[in-house]
Scaffold this motif. Sequence first.
Motif, PDB file in Angstrom:
ATOM      1  N   GLY A  12       0.780  -1.235   0.000  1.00 24.50           N
ATOM      2  CA  GLY A  12       0.000   0.000   0.000  1.00 24.50           C
ATOM      3  C   GLY A  12       0.810   1.283   0.000  1.00 24.50           C
ATOM      4  N   ALA A  17      -0.425   3.949  -8.068  1.00 26.03           N
ATOM      5  CA  ALA A  17      -1.515   4.905  -8.286  1.00 26.03           C
ATOM      6  C   ALA A  17      -0.951   6.302  -8.540  1.00 26.03           C
ATOM      7  CB  ALA A  17      -2.446   4.921  -7.079  1.00 26.03           C
ATOM      8  N   GLN A  26      -5.939   2.362  -5.785  1.00 30.11           N
ATOM      9  CA  GLN A  26      -5.841   1.673  -4.501  1.00 30.11           C
ATOM     10  C   GLN A  26      -7.237   1.482  -3.939  1.00 30.11           C
ATOM     11  OE1 GLN A  26      -2.879   4.710  -3.047  1.00 30.11           O
ATOM     12  NE2 GLN A  26      -2.206   2.964  -1.826  1.00 30.11           N
ATOM     13  N   GLY A  31      -6.399  -0.341   0.955  1.00 25.57           N
ATOM     14  CA  GLY A  31      -5.240   0.361   0.428  1.00 25.57           C
ATOM     15  C   GLY A  31      -4.458  -0.387  -0.635  1.00 25.57           C
TER      16      GLY A  31
ATOM     17  N   PHE B 120      -3.734   5.588   4.252  1.00 26.83           N
ATOM     18  CA  PHE B 120      -2.671   6.433   3.703  1.00 26.83           C
ATOM     19  C   PHE B 120      -2.607   6.385   2.174  1.00 26.83           C
ATOM     20  CE2 PHE B 120      -1.310   5.881   8.079  1.00 26.83           C
ATOM     21  CZ  PHE B 120      -0.766   7.111   8.398  1.00 26.83           C
ATOM     22  N   THR B 121      -3.736   6.054   1.526  1.00 29.26           N
ATOM     23  CA  THR B 121      -3.708   5.940   0.066  1.00 29.26           C
ATOM     24  C   THR B 121      -3.501   7.308  -0.582  1.00 29.26           C
ATOM     25  OG1 THR B 121      -6.084   6.256  -0.084  1.00 29.26           O
ATOM     26  CG2 THR B 121      -5.303   3.980   0.114  1.00 29.26           C
ATOM     27  N   VAL B 122      -3.079   7.262  -1.846  1.00 38.26           N
ATOM     28  CA  VAL B 122      -2.895   8.495  -2.610  1.00 38.26           C
ATOM     29  C   VAL B 122      -4.179   9.331  -2.559  1.00 38.26           C
ATOM     30  CG1 VAL B 122      -2.529   9.417  -4.935  1.00 38.26           C
ATOM     31  CG2 VAL B 122      -1.179   7.450  -4.150  1.00 38.26           C
ATOM     32  N   CYS B 356       8.159   3.933   3.193  1.00 38.25           N
ATOM     33  CA  CYS B 356       7.379   4.899   3.979  1.00 38.25           C
ATOM     34  C   CYS B 356       5.875   4.784   3.762  1.00 38.25           C
ATOM     35  CB  CYS B 356       7.844   6.314   3.660  1.00 38.25           C
ATOM     36  SG  CYS B 356       7.019   7.538   4.686  1.00 38.25           S
ATOM     37  N   LEU B 357       5.183   4.592   4.857  1.00 39.00           N
ATOM     38  CA  LEU B 357       3.719   4.499   4.830  1.00 39.00           C
ATOM     39  C   LEU B 357       3.090   5.876   4.647  1.00 39.00           C
ATOM     40  CD1 LEU B 357       1.206   2.629   5.418  1.00 39.00           C
ATOM     41  CD2 LEU B 357       1.427   3.364   7.790  1.00 39.00           C
ATOM     42  N   GLN B 359       4.307   8.431   2.904  1.00 38.40           N
ATOM     43  CA  GLN B 359       4.920   9.196   1.810  1.00 38.40           C
ATOM     44  C   GLN B 359       3.925  10.033   1.012  1.00 38.40           C
ATOM     45  OE1 GLN B 359       6.297   6.692  -1.637  1.00 38.40           O
ATOM     46  NE2 GLN B 359       6.006   5.022  -0.213  1.00 38.40           N
ATOM     47  N   GLN B 360       2.698   9.523   0.853  1.00 33.12           N
ATOM     48  CA  GLN B 360       1.739  10.305   0.049  1.00 33.12           C
ATOM     49  C   GLN B 360       1.269  11.537   0.814  1.00 33.12           C
ATOM     50  OE1 GLN B 360       1.997   9.462  -2.832  1.00 33.12           O
ATOM     51  NE2 GLN B 360       2.475   7.278  -2.789  1.00 33.12           N
ATOM     52  N   ARG B 363       4.240  13.981   0.531  1.00 37.65           N
ATOM     53  CA  ARG B 363       4.257  14.607  -0.800  1.00 37.65           C
ATOM     54  C   ARG B 363       3.257  15.758  -0.878  1.00 37.65           C
ATOM     55  NH1 ARG B 363       5.388   9.112  -2.801  1.00 37.65           N
ATOM     56  NH2 ARG B 363       7.393   9.243  -3.853  1.00 37.65           N
TER      57      ARG B 363
END
Lengths: 74, 410
Positions: A12, A17, A26, A31, B120-122, B356-357, B359-360, B363
């Motif tokens: 994840g 994505a 995702q 995720g 933590f998804t984009v 890294c969990l 990271q999004q 960013r």
Amino acid sequence: MDITLHRDRCVGAGMCALTAPGVFDQDDEDGRVVLLDTKPSPAHHAAARLAAGLCPAAAITVTAAREPGSSSTP
Amino acid sequence: MHNEPSTSPVHDAAQHPEPVTLPTERPAGCPFDPPAELAQLREEQPLRRLSFPDGHTGWLATGHSVVRSIMADPRFSARYELLHYPLADVGDIPPAPPGEFLGLDGLEHTRYRRLLMGKFTVRRMRQLTERVEQFTAECLDAMESHGGPVDLVETFAQPIPGLMICELLGVPYAERDFFQEHVTTLFNQAASEEERGTAMAAMMEYLQGLVLAKRAEPTDDLLSDLTTSDLTDEELSGVGVFLLAAGFDTTANMLGLGTFALLSNPDQLAALRDDPGLAEGAVEELMRYLTVADPTLRSALEDVEIAGQKIKAGETVLLSFQAANRDPAKFLEPDRLDLHRKATGHVAFGHGPHQCLGQQLARVEMAVAFPALLTRFPTLRLAVPAEEVPFRANMNIYGVHRLLVTWDKE
Ligand code: HEM
């Protein structure tokens, strides 16, 4: 181009994505990677390959399917 | 130890050089560059023997390709208690406390990671863009009404990631000042050992209380969502402490050091200020160029043959992300900050199962904060000579302690 997912490996991180949003997404709940398009158009091939290479968990395999009329194009 | 005569007449010094010690001194006048010796060691051999201060002989990985391979290889463990520490002899390293899953392997690690991945998804992180914009604008307002010179670390680089962690964990507004105050003390090098200890105890106690509050009355946030999982109260508050530790200092130092790097490269700063479309690429390049979270360690669980070397079970490998991110085999002219380059593939967020969990989120924070700062203060500049900016040397996360900046008033 053929794309295979190994969702059990997915961690994840979201690199797919982020890199190829036309091909990968995702799951909102867990995720993990979701394939939006099993046979992406050539316009998406480069991004899909890059995403597969960036995946931290090797959860995406991209194989070049033999496409009629395209013998050796990368 | 470094110049022992070889006992074997066929000893090939080029193939099997003596163990080296870790270079830590950055080149004079080039605070953004890794130690020059690292480049030389990488060129000679991207994976080589390294002496640790406790007497252990392990490995130093500097090449981009070998660093990536080892980070992704399940034959290497991230368990703290198996590692040797590279900067001092600290004796045995204790295992990770509950909730700190960076120090776990395999199923023990995925137990936590899988619970958190969906948060933590984009997409979810991009939905936080407006919140980041709002917090950033508030910080910039405060800077503007104070007037220059101000310390950018205190007014901008620290509050933004701090507030975003509050948002994630669901820290109520009324408690945010308290939270921020303790967090900044926790990561403030000027604070005494005792002050930091007190702040840590206060944070842990606060998060334990927060977990109980979320169990009693769930709200729309990560901690509340996790109360329905199999994590115990101790594990849950441990996750909170760990997310704070992993997400605050890292992002804060990227914002502080990143601003300093931009101020030191005025053409790059102008390019970003004049073209907001450059923000996402600029963030990747700043991540690569600065690589603030470095190095990391892994321990071989079995004998491994890799990059022409044999690593034995039990040996610690130091993975130099900064050397990997300056590898000319991967990045052209790696020592140049070039916001227009494609920096994707850098390992500044790590690689493999522990990549890294957050990271999004990082960013989004950086892609919002840097351009907003530069558009609000187009004449932003250092208020002290660059040589006087205090750097964080030999700490887990590289950066600046303070960054005094000023600007022309309208
Ligand atoms: C620019 C800012 C950041 C940098 C440079 C950074 C860097 C890293 C690196 C290099 C790792 C891997 C360490 C290793 O494998 O040994 C990591 C892991 C991690 N990071 Fe980040 N990070 C940042 C921001 C964040 C944020 C904002 C959060 C969360 C709010 C976060 C949460 C985590 C967690 C939970 C892990 C452990 C993942 C695991 O073990 O599966 N990080 N980070």
